[in-house]
Each structure stands twice: as structure tokens, then as C-alpha cells.
Write an enzyme that holds these catalytic residues in place. Sequence first.
Site, PDB file in Angstrom:
ATOM      1  N   HIS A 280       0.870  -1.190   0.000  1.00 45.37           N
ATOM      2  CA  HIS A 280       0.000   0.000   0.000  1.00 45.37           C
ATOM      3  C   HIS A 280       0.901   1.232   0.000  1.00 45.37           C
ATOM      4  CE1 HIS A 280      -3.464   2.409   0.548  1.00 45.37           C
ATOM      5  NE2 HIS A 280      -3.764   2.177   1.803  1.00 45.37           N
ATOM      6  N   HIS A 319      -2.842  -2.369  -9.767  1.00 45.10           N
ATOM      7  CA  HIS A 319      -3.743  -1.728  -8.814  1.00 45.10           C
ATOM      8  C   HIS A 319      -4.997  -2.578  -8.694  1.00 45.10           C
ATOM      9  CE1 HIS A 319      -6.117   1.355  -6.828  1.00 45.10           C
ATOM     10  NE2 HIS A 319      -4.963   1.923  -6.549  1.00 45.10           N
ATOM     11  N   ASP A 375       2.370   5.508  -7.229  1.00 46.08           N
ATOM     12  CA  ASP A 375       3.602   5.368  -6.467  1.00 46.08           C
ATOM     13  C   ASP A 375       4.793   4.955  -7.308  1.00 46.08           C
ATOM     14  OD1 ASP A 375       2.839   6.287  -4.041  1.00 46.08           O
ATOM     15  OD2 ASP A 375       1.780   4.446  -3.580  1.00 46.08           O
TER      16      ASP A 375
HETATM   17  N1  ACO Z   1       4.383  -7.109 -10.773  1.00 50.32           N
HETATM   18  C1  ACO Z   1       4.270  -8.327 -11.357  1.00 50.32           C
HETATM   19  N2  ACO Z   1       3.131  -9.045 -11.371  1.00 50.32           N
HETATM   20  C2  ACO Z   1       2.068  -8.492 -10.780  1.00 50.32           C
HETATM   21  C3  ACO Z   1       2.110  -7.234 -10.152  1.00 50.32           C
HETATM   22  C4  ACO Z   1       3.332  -6.533 -10.166  1.00 50.32           C
HETATM   23  N3  ACO Z   1       3.437  -5.331  -9.605  1.00 50.32           N
HETATM   24  N4  ACO Z   1       0.887  -6.942  -9.638  1.00 50.32           N
HETATM   25  C5  ACO Z   1       0.115  -7.985  -9.925  1.00 50.32           C
HETATM   26  N5  ACO Z   1       0.820  -8.926 -10.613  1.00 50.32           N
HETATM   27  C6  ACO Z   1       0.304 -10.177 -11.174  1.00 50.32           C
HETATM   28  C7  ACO Z   1       0.013 -11.181 -10.064  1.00 50.32           C
HETATM   29  O1  ACO Z   1       1.131 -11.991  -9.801  1.00 50.32           O
HETATM   30  C8  ACO Z   1      -1.136 -11.944 -10.653  1.00 50.32           C
HETATM   31  O2  ACO Z   1      -0.609 -12.801 -11.638  1.00 50.32           O
HETATM   32  P1  ACO Z   1      -1.250 -14.279 -11.868  1.00 50.32           P
HETATM   33  O3  ACO Z   1      -2.658 -14.002 -12.339  1.00 50.32           O
HETATM   34  O4  ACO Z   1      -0.381 -14.924 -12.862  1.00 50.32           O
HETATM   35  O5  ACO Z   1      -1.211 -14.948 -10.512  1.00 50.32           O
HETATM   36  C9  ACO Z   1      -1.932 -10.884 -11.422  1.00 50.32           C
HETATM   37  O6  ACO Z   1      -0.950  -9.878 -11.765  1.00 50.32           O
HETATM   38  C10 ACO Z   1      -3.062 -10.260 -10.615  1.00 50.32           C
HETATM   39  O7  ACO Z   1      -2.497  -9.668  -9.437  1.00 50.32           O
HETATM   40  P2  ACO Z   1      -3.171  -9.663  -7.999  1.00 50.32           P
HETATM   41  O8  ACO Z   1      -2.072  -9.706  -6.988  1.00 50.32           O
HETATM   42  O9  ACO Z   1      -4.233 -10.703  -7.941  1.00 50.32           O
HETATM   43  O10 ACO Z   1      -3.880  -8.226  -7.989  1.00 50.32           O
HETATM   44  P3  ACO Z   1      -4.409  -7.464  -6.724  1.00 50.32           P
HETATM   45  O11 ACO Z   1      -5.512  -6.601  -7.210  1.00 50.32           O
HETATM   46  O12 ACO Z   1      -4.695  -8.411  -5.608  1.00 50.32           O
HETATM   47  O13 ACO Z   1      -3.154  -6.602  -6.255  1.00 50.32           O
HETATM   48  C11 ACO Z   1      -1.633  -4.841  -5.968  1.00 50.32           C
HETATM   49  C12 ACO Z   1      -3.021  -5.253  -6.477  1.00 50.32           C
HETATM   50  C13 ACO Z   1      -1.481  -5.239  -4.480  1.00 50.32           C
HETATM   51  C14 ACO Z   1      -1.484  -3.329  -6.083  1.00 50.32           C
HETATM   52  C15 ACO Z   1      -0.557  -5.561  -6.820  1.00 50.32           C
HETATM   53  O14 ACO Z   1      -0.709  -5.184  -8.163  1.00 50.32           O
HETATM   54  C16 ACO Z   1       0.856  -5.290  -6.335  1.00 50.32           C
HETATM   55  O15 ACO Z   1       1.330  -5.989  -5.433  1.00 50.32           O
HETATM   56  N6  ACO Z   1       1.558  -4.269  -6.918  1.00 50.32           N
HETATM   57  C17 ACO Z   1       2.877  -3.895  -6.464  1.00 50.32           C
HETATM   58  C18 ACO Z   1       2.800  -3.064  -5.189  1.00 50.32           C
HETATM   59  C19 ACO Z   1       2.291  -1.655  -5.459  1.00 50.32           C
HETATM   60  O16 ACO Z   1       2.730  -0.977  -6.383  1.00 50.32           O
HETATM   61  N7  ACO Z   1       1.369  -1.210  -4.598  1.00 50.32           N
HETATM   62  C20 ACO Z   1       0.836   0.163  -4.666  1.00 50.32           C
HETATM   63  C21 ACO Z   1      -0.608   0.144  -4.977  1.00 50.32           C
HETATM   64  S1  ACO Z   1      -1.203   1.800  -5.177  1.00 50.32           S
HETATM   65  C22 ACO Z   1      -1.362   2.362  -3.590  1.00 50.32           C
HETATM   66  O17 ACO Z   1      -1.506   1.662  -2.629  1.00 50.32           O
HETATM   67  C23 ACO Z   1      -1.355   3.800  -3.442  1.00 50.32           C
END
Ligand code: ACO
Length: 440
Positions: A280, A319, A375
Site C-alpha cells: 500500500h 492496482h 507510487d
Molecule cells: N508485478 C508483477 N506481477 C504483478 C504485479 C506486479 N506489480 N501486480 C500484480 N501482478 C500479477 C500477479 O502476480 C497476478 O498474476 P497471476 O494471475 O499470474 O497470478 C496478477 O498480476 C493479478 O495480481 P493480484 O495480486 O491478484 O492483484 P491485486 O488486485 O490483488 O493486487 C496490488 C493489487 C497489491 C497493487 C498488486 O498489483 C501489487 O502488489 N503491486 C505492487 C505493489 C504496489 O505498487 N502497490 C501500490 C498500490 S497503489 C497504492 O496503494 C497507493
Amino acid sequence: MATPQHEGSGGRAVSESLTVTDNRTGRTYEIPLEDGHIRALELRQIKISDADFGLMAYDPAFMNTASCRSAVTYLDGERGVLEYRGYPIEQLAEQSTYLEVAYLLIFGELPTAAELEDWTHKITTHTFVHENVKRYMQGFRHDAHPMGMLLGSVGALSTFYPDANEIQDRHNREIQTIRLIAKMPTLAAFAYRHVRGQPYVYPVNHLTYCGNLLSMLYKMTEVNYEPDPRLAHALDVLFILHADHEQNCSTSAVRTVGSSRVDPYTAISAGIGALYGPLHGGANESVLRMLRRIGTRENIPAFVAGVKEGKELLMGFGHRVYKNFDPRATIIKKACEDVFAVTGRNPLLDIAIELAEIALEDEYFISRKLYPNVDFYSGLIYEALGLPDTMFPVMFAIARTSGWIAQWLELVQDPEQKITRPRQVYTGQRERAYLPVDQR
Ligand code: ACO
């Protein structure tokens, strides 16, 4: 059960419904729709026997469950739309200020000139904290994470304002609101100075909200510290972008803890706790570490290959809600350029831009709808301002305070809300006979 006309909680008559057939019993139910959603409690009537508890929805991480009705922030993740009280984020970032946006979020309307002057005066004259708060912060270790210090000190404010638990009193809520928005930069800057071993700098009243923050962060021996107005403005834009984001993890934490009717300082310290996490508010911190680790543009392909193999995440990408683009990321890219015009270009920006370009053309990221989020860029601005990584989520927390309060105010005045208490699907064992220890 026929319910052709149903009175929605907003007072609107609704006539749309779902017809649901339970194939276990062959029974059919008519579930009313309100504004395109069903009330989860309507499912409870679907039972296989009188003894049955009734049907529940299972929704880990609340992927498809609305926990409240809210009029604060509108977000359309598919189309990349973000509006505060109906005003597009692009217009607010371009024309407004953080304090005006805070007023908008909290009171629901843009202030008149007189209201804005009064509001700004109230915030400006509540920035000091009790000297014991300062001493409390001095008690932290020399290398304490400033986010932990902010979390602790905001929680501690509840002990300085014990009347803050009179949350049913409108005037009381208003004074705590002013205090929280006013004191958050002071606490954040004290945390920063503490880690650097520098004396804490008191607030001044002749500077803007962000100008004063820069002064508290960076003032050394100058009699009058004058922040660069271009940096103060870029920070203000960044704060507008981060001010609210509807029911995200930290806001949900504020609402959940606030639903117990605790004082707002305690509820908001829960929000700070949620924001601390790397998925987050801690994401911008992780982005910078990732960019530094990549180091040069030549290393980008190998890094991306590792992400695709599942070795790590591309931080700052993806996201839960935005699945096309994050409108804030577009605005922040421009703010980056404005800051670098003053501070000099951060070479990590070039790595970030190329990394984004490569990822945006890669099937792995395209098929999963992964785009740069706010971010991906915000850490670059904070670093250009001379802040260490650990301060990035702290800056985010200052900005998000107005949104947390707006949501908390909505919560405590919403007659439909009760203490938050999710259900569970129990998967453990049942009715086991206790064995004394010598028989196990
Ligand atoms: N890099 C690589 N792969 C990713 C990423 C990433 N940043 N984000 C998601 N994926 C992949 C997952 O591994 C998953 O792949 P799969 O279907 O093969 O298993 C798919 O994309 C879906 O991802 P989820 O984790 O199910 O998506 P969710 O909606 O739960 O997560 C989140 C959203 C937490 C933001 C995620 O994208 C992440 O961890 N991003 C990196 C951290 C980040 O930048 N957070 C800031 C968010 S904005 C904020 O809080 C202000």
C-alpha cells in the site's frame, strides 16, 4: 418471496430484482436490487432447512463487496476516472490547493473565499503539538522508522485530547478534524528530524501548508527559511493526488476501527498502520529500492524477465481497482519534471520511464492489466526533495489524512453503519474432547 417495490436505504423506490433458484431445494427467491447491487443480508433467507444459518457471500479481501455508501470519492477503474465530490482529479491538481481539497473532501463543497480563509487560518493556528508529544517522540530509538513514530504519536494524541471520544458532538468532531490535518506535518517533520539527529523545527504561520512542511523538514540556521515555491507547489499537487482514494486498505482500516466508536486519533493511527505496508503506502519506498537495484538501463530486460518468472513484483505497477491506467500517474509524471527543473534530473527517472515503456508493451503486463500506479513516480519526487525512502509513506500519510477524516466523518454520521464484524467460513475441527497433557 415477491418484493416488486422495495424502499432502498437512500429512500428511493426500486423495482429491479434478481430471481434466484436454489438448486438444492428447488425454491425460488426474488432479491431486490438497489442501485445495481443486492443487500448481502437478503441471501440469508436462502436456506436448506429451518436450522440452516442461511447463505453467505465468501469474499476474501473484499474483491466484490461494498461496505458502505459514500459520497466522497468516485472511482472508475476501467476508465481511469477519479473524482473528489464530483470534481475531476485533473482539474483539482491543476487549479486547487491541498487545503482547499481537504475542505472539499470534508465538507462536501468547494469553500467560498471567506470559508477558505477561515479554514486556512484554523489549520495554520493548530500546527503546534504539546511539548510532551515532542518528548514522547524523542523517546524513540535514533534509527526508528518515521512511519512507526507517526503511527505512535498520532495514537498518543488521543491521550492529549481525551474529549475526542465525544464523537457524536459535531463541534467536537470539527476541532479534532482541524487538529489532525494541522498537526500531521509537524509530527511527520519531527520524526524526520529525529532520525537525522537534528533539532525539531517548530511550525511558522506565514508559509503555506506545504511551505511550512518544507521549513520544518529542512530549516537549519536561517532566520527565515524560504522554501522554493515551485517545490512547495509540486508537493501540494502530490498531496492533492493522494488525498483520498475511496475504500482502499488504510481507509477501510480507519472505518473498521472507527466503527467501534473510538476517537479519531486512534482510528487514523490504524489507517497509518495499514498504509505502512509495502503493498500500500510502502510501495513508493519499494519502487526506489527496486530502481536503485536495477541501476542501469541495460539491466532492465533481465529484471523484467525475473518479474515474469514470478521471482518478484514490479513495484509501482498494478492496482486493485485501476485496470487501464491510474489518472494520478499521468499528473505526477508532469510534477516530476517540475521538481527536477529545480533539483536537477534524477537519473532513476530515466530507468523508471524505460522500465514502464518495456513493461507496457509486454504481454505479461498487458494481459494482467498492470499499469504504473501513482507510487511508481511519487518516490522519485520525494527523493529529489532529499527525503530518505522511509519518509515516503509518511508524506503519503500526511496527504491521506483529509480523506481518512472525510470517510470517518461519513461513517460516524451514517445511520446504517454498525460495528464492523465480518463473517467467516469456519474450516477447522469441531467438538473434540480435551485430552490432558500426559495422554497426548
Ligand atoms: N508485478 C508483477 N506481477 C504483478 C504485479 C506486479 N506489480 N501486480 C500484480 N501482478 C500479477 C500477479 O502476480 C497476478 O498474476 P497471476 O494471475 O499470474 O497470478 C496478477 O498480476 C493479478 O495480481 P493480484 O495480486 O491478484 O492483484 P491485486 O488486485 O490483488 O493486487 C496490488 C493489487 C497489491 C497493487 C498488486 O498489483 C501489487 O502488489 N503491486 C505492487 C505493489 C504496489 O505498487 N502497490 C501500490 C498500490 S497503489 C497504492 O496503494 C497507493
